[in-house]
Design a protein around this motif. Structure first.
Motif, PDB file in Angstrom:
ATOM      1  N   LYS A  64       8.228 -10.592 -50.766  1.00 37.62           N
ATOM      2  CA  LYS A  64       8.257 -11.513 -49.028  1.00 37.62           C
ATOM      3  C   LYS A  64       6.760 -11.530 -49.506  1.00 37.62           C
ATOM      4  O   LYS A  64       6.352 -12.171 -48.674  1.00 37.62           O
ATOM      5  CB  LYS A  64       8.970 -11.657 -48.576  1.00 37.62           C
ATOM      6  CG  LYS A  64       9.365 -12.558 -48.130  1.00 37.62           C
ATOM      7  CD  LYS A  64      10.563 -12.307 -46.441  1.00 37.62           C
ATOM      8  CE  LYS A  64      10.165 -13.210 -45.433  1.00 37.62           C
ATOM      9  NZ  LYS A  64      10.802 -13.006 -43.898  1.00 37.62           N
ATOM     10  N   ALA A  65       5.950 -10.177 -49.595  1.00 36.22           N
ATOM     11  CA  ALA A  65       4.987 -10.505 -49.107  1.00 36.22           C
ATOM     12  C   ALA A  65       3.438 -10.934 -50.043  1.00 36.22           C
ATOM     13  O   ALA A  65       2.568 -10.640 -49.515  1.00 36.22           O
ATOM     14  CB  ALA A  65       4.671  -9.120 -47.930  1.00 36.22           C
ATOM     15  N   HIS A  66       4.295 -10.731 -51.316  1.00 39.85           N
ATOM     16  CA  HIS A  66       3.767 -11.320 -52.162  1.00 39.85           C
ATOM     17  C   HIS A  66       2.804 -12.740 -52.708  1.00 39.85           C
ATOM     18  O   HIS A  66       3.548 -13.102 -51.596  1.00 39.85           O
ATOM     19  CB  HIS A  66       4.218 -10.584 -54.020  1.00 39.85           C
ATOM     20  CG  HIS A  66       3.114 -10.693 -54.664  1.00 39.85           C
ATOM     21  ND1 HIS A  66       2.425 -11.431 -55.163  1.00 39.85           N
ATOM     22  CD2 HIS A  66       3.295  -9.593 -54.929  1.00 39.85           C
ATOM     23  CE1 HIS A  66       1.790 -11.572 -55.966  1.00 39.85           C
ATOM     24  NE2 HIS A  66       2.169 -10.239 -56.506  1.00 39.85           N
ATOM     25  N   PRO A  67       1.578 -12.851 -52.760  1.00 41.91           N
ATOM     26  CA  PRO A  67       0.688 -13.902 -52.214  1.00 41.91           C
ATOM     27  C   PRO A  67       1.692 -15.421 -53.185  1.00 41.91           C
ATOM     28  O   PRO A  67       2.024 -15.854 -52.723  1.00 41.91           O
ATOM     29  CB  PRO A  67      -0.525 -13.852 -52.299  1.00 41.91           C
ATOM     30  CG  PRO A  67      -0.689 -12.171 -53.013  1.00 41.91           C
ATOM     31  CD  PRO A  67       0.474 -11.507 -52.683  1.00 41.91           C
ATOM     32  N   HIS A  68       1.874 -14.492 -54.448  1.00 44.13           N
ATOM     33  CA  HIS A  68       2.600 -15.344 -55.249  1.00 44.13           C
ATOM     34  C   HIS A  68       4.026 -16.153 -54.850  1.00 44.13           C
ATOM     35  O   HIS A  68       4.406 -17.267 -55.215  1.00 44.13           O
ATOM     36  CB  HIS A  68       3.498 -14.677 -56.962  1.00 44.13           C
ATOM     37  CG  HIS A  68       4.074 -15.189 -57.475  1.00 44.13           C
ATOM     38  ND1 HIS A  68       4.565 -14.917 -58.081  1.00 44.13           N
ATOM     39  CD2 HIS A  68       4.659 -17.063 -57.677  1.00 44.13           C
ATOM     40  CE1 HIS A  68       4.958 -16.263 -59.730  1.00 44.13           C
ATOM     41  NE2 HIS A  68       5.055 -17.366 -58.708  1.00 44.13           N
ATOM     42  N   TRP A  69       4.684 -15.112 -53.562  1.00 35.38           N
ATOM     43  CA  TRP A  69       5.643 -16.430 -52.846  1.00 35.38           C
ATOM     44  C   TRP A  69       6.037 -17.597 -52.216  1.00 35.38           C
ATOM     45  O   TRP A  69       5.661 -18.428 -52.450  1.00 35.38           O
ATOM     46  CB  TRP A  69       6.611 -14.866 -52.353  1.00 35.38           C
ATOM     47  CG  TRP A  69       7.437 -15.223 -51.495  1.00 35.38           C
ATOM     48  CD1 TRP A  69       8.298 -15.790 -50.706  1.00 35.38           C
ATOM     49  CD2 TRP A  69       8.530 -16.218 -52.387  1.00 35.38           C
ATOM     50  NE1 TRP A  69       9.285 -16.207 -49.916  1.00 35.38           N
ATOM     51  CE2 TRP A  69      10.097 -16.965 -51.542  1.00 35.38           C
ATOM     52  CE3 TRP A  69       9.272 -16.287 -53.843  1.00 35.38           C
ATOM     53  CZ2 TRP A  69      11.205 -16.797 -51.570  1.00 35.38           C
ATOM     54  CZ3 TRP A  69      10.458 -17.050 -54.175  1.00 35.38           C
ATOM     55  CH2 TRP A  69      11.391 -17.210 -52.369  1.00 35.38           C
ATOM     56  N   LYS A  70       3.997 -17.687 -51.655  1.00 33.97           N
ATOM     57  CA  LYS A  70       4.137 -18.200 -50.858  1.00 33.97           C
ATOM     58  C   LYS A  70       3.018 -19.654 -51.428  1.00 33.97           C
ATOM     59  O   LYS A  70       2.093 -20.013 -50.708  1.00 33.97           O
ATOM     60  CB  LYS A  70       3.340 -17.993 -49.254  1.00 33.97           C
ATOM     61  CG  LYS A  70       3.924 -16.474 -48.677  1.00 33.97           C
ATOM     62  CD  LYS A  70       4.330 -18.035 -47.692  1.00 33.97           C
ATOM     63  CE  LYS A  70       6.134 -17.502 -46.711  1.00 33.97           C
ATOM     64  NZ  LYS A  70       6.420 -16.645 -46.851  1.00 33.97           N
ATOM     65  N   ARG A  72       3.558 -18.799 -63.985  1.00 39.02           N
ATOM     66  CA  ARG A  72       3.305 -17.629 -63.141  1.00 39.02           C
ATOM     67  C   ARG A  72       4.338 -16.706 -62.751  1.00 39.02           C
ATOM     68  O   ARG A  72       5.640 -17.265 -63.399  1.00 39.02           O
ATOM     69  CB  ARG A  72       2.840 -18.269 -61.912  1.00 39.02           C
ATOM     70  CG  ARG A  72       2.133 -17.141 -61.202  1.00 39.02           C
ATOM     71  CD  ARG A  72       1.944 -17.264 -60.047  1.00 39.02           C
ATOM     72  NE  ARG A  72       1.112 -16.240 -59.220  1.00 39.02           N
ATOM     73  CZ  ARG A  72       0.028 -15.823 -58.369  1.00 39.02           C
ATOM     74  NH1 ARG A  72       0.052 -17.247 -57.623  1.00 39.02           N
ATOM     75  NH2 ARG A  72      -0.047 -14.943 -57.392  1.00 39.02           N
ATOM     76  N   TYR A  73       4.543 -15.469 -62.968  1.00 38.10           N
ATOM     77  CA  TYR A  73       5.558 -14.705 -63.455  1.00 38.10           C
ATOM     78  C   TYR A  73       5.113 -13.640 -62.447  1.00 38.10           C
ATOM     79  O   TYR A  73       3.811 -12.329 -62.558  1.00 38.10           O
ATOM     80  CB  TYR A  73       5.572 -14.615 -64.127  1.00 38.10           C
ATOM     81  CG  TYR A  73       7.990 -13.515 -64.596  1.00 38.10           C
ATOM     82  CD1 TYR A  73       8.203 -14.693 -64.605  1.00 38.10           C
ATOM     83  CD2 TYR A  73       8.211 -12.129 -64.573  1.00 38.10           C
ATOM     84  CE1 TYR A  73       9.663 -14.210 -64.505  1.00 38.10           C
ATOM     85  CE2 TYR A  73       9.319 -12.100 -64.553  1.00 38.10           C
ATOM     86  CZ  TYR A  73      10.306 -12.936 -64.549  1.00 38.10           C
ATOM     87  OH  TYR A  73      11.444 -12.737 -65.101  1.00 38.10           O
ATOM     88  N   THR A  74       5.543 -12.587 -61.587  1.00 44.31           N
ATOM     89  CA  THR A  74       5.563 -11.303 -61.109  1.00 44.31           C
ATOM     90  C   THR A  74       7.032 -10.725 -60.806  1.00 44.31           C
ATOM     91  O   THR A  74       7.770 -11.161 -60.471  1.00 44.31           O
ATOM     92  CB  THR A  74       5.112 -11.589 -59.545  1.00 44.31           C
ATOM     93  OG1 THR A  74       3.723 -12.840 -58.892  1.00 44.31           O
ATOM     94  CG2 THR A  74       5.519  -9.918 -59.146  1.00 44.31           C
ATOM     95  N   ALA A  75       6.608  -9.335 -61.625  1.00 43.91           N
ATOM     96  CA  ALA A  75       7.458  -8.276 -61.399  1.00 43.91           C
ATOM     97  C   ALA A  75       8.137  -7.640 -60.302  1.00 43.91           C
ATOM     98  O   ALA A  75       6.144  -6.579 -60.168  1.00 43.91           O
ATOM     99  CB  ALA A  75       7.596  -7.791 -62.993  1.00 43.91           C
TER     100      ALA A  75
END
Ligand code: FES
Ligand code: FES
Lengths: 752, 164
Positions: free
Chosen positions: A432-438, A629-632
């Motif tokens: 939730k805190a990851h910049p990717h989410w926003k 874009r992808y974040t794990a």
């Protein structure tokens, strides 16, 4: 304890010891061995998906100049033997029948005979001269066909194990039915404000390791057998080959080569028993190598699945009830990961009322092998798609919905035990805190998020740590190194003994040179074999302390170990600390060689949780989509070598993206595989992908001295739903059938 | 059919061998010359693990006949390092942990070298498209792409040092 411990080596990123050989081409893989006088084996495979073998005439092949041996199913004993693997057991009868068919060919590509000759070409040409008379039977290609009334039965003697339904037919293709339940399902759904129910399917896919199966076997006239092979578990190759052929395991020595990928697919034996029997007949060593076509048709895929999933929620997002039915293709013999799928399917959430049933179903496809978190990806694809839809319908943030229901320490897992410290909440918070989410999305783009769960295995491992007189050390284990475990083991020795990583030489030994080790799999090597290594290093450390006590002529209780040195305690405080090198130099004079031993039977390793965020862009005119874009994000316990932990997360994510977008086994109606090559079985390539960002969360696993958790498998679990949820965001269509290939997407868009 | 006498240059060494007319360069390298660094992942030109340079051109050696090497220069992964000096790509692969199982690595090292021979300032996209013929199932390509970009930078700095 472990949480507060500060580390000197753990968490750093040294260059791996086996790296130089691998970037210069010197490392030897399965197909790289040769022996003088070696013959080449070739396997004749069934062109039919389902057929009774009426007769096999090998005379023309045997008469071919250069041919030294021909074998058929008659040369492989039928057996009821089993091999224990932790709690589970491997049935050797089906493994032997799969290696070389006895009575029936159960899938296209099933081995029916094998030839050894002086060249690969002669062996292949001779194999083509073998005359096999088949009685072709109707193939059963899908779980629906296998369950249909009056379905063709693959195995006459198959009975449903576990909890068969009361009205289940006696002749069946269902090898196992299992159930997990808790609470009151009806009351749970009655209390729900919203119920979402859908049926999902995932295709059969292959692990896709780039190195085909390969081995060399030599059978001596004295009955001693040597096998060189590429495998995830050479002790399994030894015990399975010996068990299938009825030879004493002590007569078989298996030397593992470097391994070019496995992901679960290099656990069973396919070629080794054939190579051994051919060598016995020919009195010469025999090499066998699969072609890529063989790899696709006759080794390892994982189950195609159908999962019906129903979840009920309150308006505030509380999940109150779930029911799921999982149908998994086992391939030609029982053994799909349906049971594991059932245990995983709602593992991240505390749902008070549930009923989960799982079916293991035989079909005329290759016998499935493990594939990274076996059973979990397909199951969690269903759950995480339904959860996403619930969030959407309730107007909730999908991460908040998950946080509200996330399991934590003390909750009972749906499969029984209480969770110890687990990192699901921390992972969700970090997501939730990851910049990717926003981050803003571009046109035609959608974003999806999904969770994943895997148990992680413990099992048995042995290690030794030996000191050299100059103060350097060797660490020997018995687990083939697929992705950097050797360097991690050396780092553990460094941590315990204070010897620099480059002065520790890690080695993977053959079955004669180290005690028993279970396979490389279940995300267990860094965890369980690591525990054995730490134990062995501590054993060596204790011996070093005892030598210091001897040199100082004090009681051993007056010596402690600190940062690579024996230091004097009260009662010996006038002595100067002794380094490893100083102690090792006096080794022979103070009592002889110093060898530390560690042997462990490690408990289950502490579950791993992960989330993925996926952004996808869809071309609505062609149906082509691209991950942009992808974040794990993953709870890794403690990252020993963070680069290789990230690598596991990135590689698993990309395998999952391939599964979601492109990969599938395509069969025609007669059961012939139509895409047995990398051109038509489309795995992701570099230009398909963006960078894969990683976030490592470290919630220490109390079962391990450093807090290590298995990390290799859970990364492949979230991508299927993360991609499909992103697709739903981009297109407004909820896809329930994978892969999301351009034709399927286009069809759904034009229908929408 | 009779065997063919091949005179060629492999990794800078004049080399000769006999081969069958239908034999691939991959099989000749591996089985006749003992150069097993070049790997076979598919045999059909789809995976790139058999990549070599033929007259400086990146080719899958499984689709080249051994006889095509006559009077030409072949470079395999074994010839990429010079003495104990690793090529910047090899060094970057080690430092970036750009390999897990390593079976794809020889092909990728050769492919990346051939890109950097032409262009020491590639964009990420150029790297990704140049390497699109080399399958890696373990890494997800992230660290491979980073390693090649790093190696490019090292090579750029080396040339500017030489110029300076
Ligand atoms: S082996 Fe040549 S491209 Fe795959
Ligand atoms: S590192 Fe295993 S295929 Fe690339």
């Amino acid at each position: 304890m472990s949480a507060e411990r500060t580390f000197e080596y753990i968490g750093t990123r040294p260059i791996r010891h086996d790296g130089l050989d691998k970037v210069t081409g010197r490392a030897n893989y399965g197909a790289d061995f040769t022996l003088p006088g070696m013959l080449h084996g070739h396997v004749l495979r069934s062109p039919h998906a389902h057929a009774r073998i009426v007769s096999i005439d090998t005379s023309a092949a045997e008469a071919t100049p250069g041919v030294k041996a021909v074998i058929t199913g008659k040369d492989i004993p039928k057996t009821n033997a089993k091999l224990s693997l932790g709690e589970a057991a491997m049935e050797l009868g089906p493994m032997g029948d799969n290696a070389l068919a006895h009575d029936k060919a159960l899938y296209e590509g099933h081995a029916v005979a094998a030839v050894a000759a002086t060249s690969p070409e002669i062996a292949r040409e001779a194999a083509e001269k073998i005359v096999v008379v088949y009685e072709v039977l109707k193939p059963v290609m899908t779980v629906d066909q296998a369950l249909a009334p009056g379905a063709t039965i693959l195995h006459d003697d198959l009975v449903t194990k576990g909890k068969p339904l009361a009205d289940a037919p006696k002749h069946t293709n269902v090898a196992l039915r299992m159930e997990l339940k808790r609470g009151d399902l009806e009351a749970g759904f009655a209390a729900a404000d919203l119920i979402v129910e859908r049926t999902f399917t995932t295709p059969m896919v292959h692990q896709g390791y780039i190195e085909p199966h390969a081995c060399v076997a030599r059978y001596g006239e004295d009955g001693q057998v040597l096998v060189w092979t590429t495998t995830q578990g050479h002790f399994i190759v030894r015990d399975a080959s010996a068990g299938i052929l009825g030879i004493d395991a002590a007569k078989v020595k298996v030397v593992p080569s470097e391994i070019g990928g496995g992901f679960g697919g290099k656990i069973p034996v396919y070629l080794e028993p054939l190579a051994i029997v051919l060598s016995r007949k020919a009195h010469r060593p025999v090499k066998m190598v699969m072609s890529r076509d063989d790899v696709f048709r006759a080794s390892g895929p994982t189950s195609g699945t159908k999962v019906r999933m129903k979840i009920g929620a309150k308006k505030d997002g509380t999940l109150v009830a779930a029911s799921a039915s999982l149908y998994y293709e086992a391939g030609a013999y029982p053994g799909s990961p349906a049971g594991a799928g059932a245990m995983c399917v709602i593992a991240p959430y505390t749902i008070p009322n549930f009923m989960i049933e799982a079916y293991d179903i035989v079909v005329n496809r290759p016998k499935v092998a493990a594939y990274r978190a076996p059973g979990s990806p397909a199951a969690m694809f269903a759950t995480e798609s339904v959860i996403d839809e619930i969030a959407q319908k309730l107007g909730m943030d999908p991460i908040d919905l998950r946080l509200k229901n996330a399991a934590q320490e003390g909750d009972s897992a749906p499969y029984g035990p209480k969770y110890g410290p687990i990192g699901l909440k921390q992972v969700l918070e970090a997501t939730k805190a990851h910049p990717h989410w926003k981050a803003p999305l571009g046109p035609n783009q959608g974003r999806g998020v999904a969770c994943g769960f895997w148990f992680n295995a413990g099992l048995n491992s042995t290690a030794t740590v030996s000191l050299s007189a100059d103060g350097s050390a060797t660490v020997v284990t018995g687990n083939p190194d697929i992705g950097g475990t050797r360097v991690a083991q050396a780092m553990m020795v460094s941590e315990e003994l204070g010897i620099p990583v480059e002065r520790v030489r890690p080695t993977v030994a053959d079955t004669d040179s180290i005690g028993y080790n279970d396979l490389t799999g279940g995300s267990r090597v860094c965890y369980a074999t690591g525990m054995a290594v730490i134990k062995a290093a501590q054993d060596a450390r204790d011996q070093l302390c005892a030598r210091a006590a001897k040199i100082w002529d004090v009681d051993p209780s007056c010596v402690a170990w600190e940062r690579g040195r024996a230091i004097p305690l009260n009662g010996a405080s006038d002595k100067e600390p002794l380094t490893v090198s100083a102690l090792a130099a006096k080794m022979t004079a103070t009592g002889g060689p110093i060898v530390g031993r560690g042997a462990v039977s490690a408990p289950m390793a502490g579950p791993g949780f992960a989330t993925n965020i996926c952004d996808i862009e869809v071309d609505k005119e062609t149906g082509v989509s691209r991950v942009v874009r992808y974040t794990a994000i993953q709870d890794v316990g403690k990252a020993v070598h963070p680069s290789y932990v990230e690598g596991q997360m990135q590689g698993g994510a990309v395998q999952g993206i391939g599964w979601a977008l492109n990969e599938e086994y395509i069969y025609d109606e007669a059961g012939h595989l139509e895409n047995a090559g990398f051109l038509d079985y489309r795995m992701p390539v570099a230009s398909d992908l963006p960078m894969i960002d990683t976030v490592l969360i470290e919630v220490a696993n109390p079962l391990h001295p450093y807090g290590v958790r298995g990390v290799g498998e859970v990364p492949i679990v979230p991508p299927l739903a993360a991609v499909a949820n992103a697709m739903a965001g981009a297109t407004g269509v909820r896809f329930t059938d994978l892969p999301l290939s351009p034709p399927r997407v286009l069809k759904a868009l034009s229908g929408a | 059919m009779s065997t063919i006498h091949v005179r060629t240059t492999v990794n800078g060494e004049p080399t000769e061998f006999l081969c069958e007319p239908a034999e691939t360069l991959l099989d000749a390298l591996r089985n006749r010359l003992g150069l097993t660094g070049t790997k076979e992942g598919c045999g059909t030109g789809d995976c790139g693990s058999c990549s070599v340079l033929l007259e400086g051109r990146l080719v899958p050696s499984c689709l080249v006949l051994a006889a095509e090497a006559i009077d030409r220069e072949v470079l395999t992964v074994e010839g990429v390092a010079v003495g104990d000096a690793l090529h910047p790509v090899q060094q970057a692969f080690l430092e970036q942990a750009a390999l897990q199982c390593g079976i794809c690595t020889p092909g990728l090292v050769v492919a990346a070298k051939s890109l950097l021979d032409r262009n020491t300032n590639p964009t990420e996209q150029e790297v990704r498209f140049w390497l699109a013929g080399n399958l890696c199932r373990c890494t997800g390509y992230d660290k491979i792409v980073r390693a090649v970009m790093d190696a490019a930078e090292v090579m750029r700095n080396e040339t500017s040092e030489v110029r300076a």
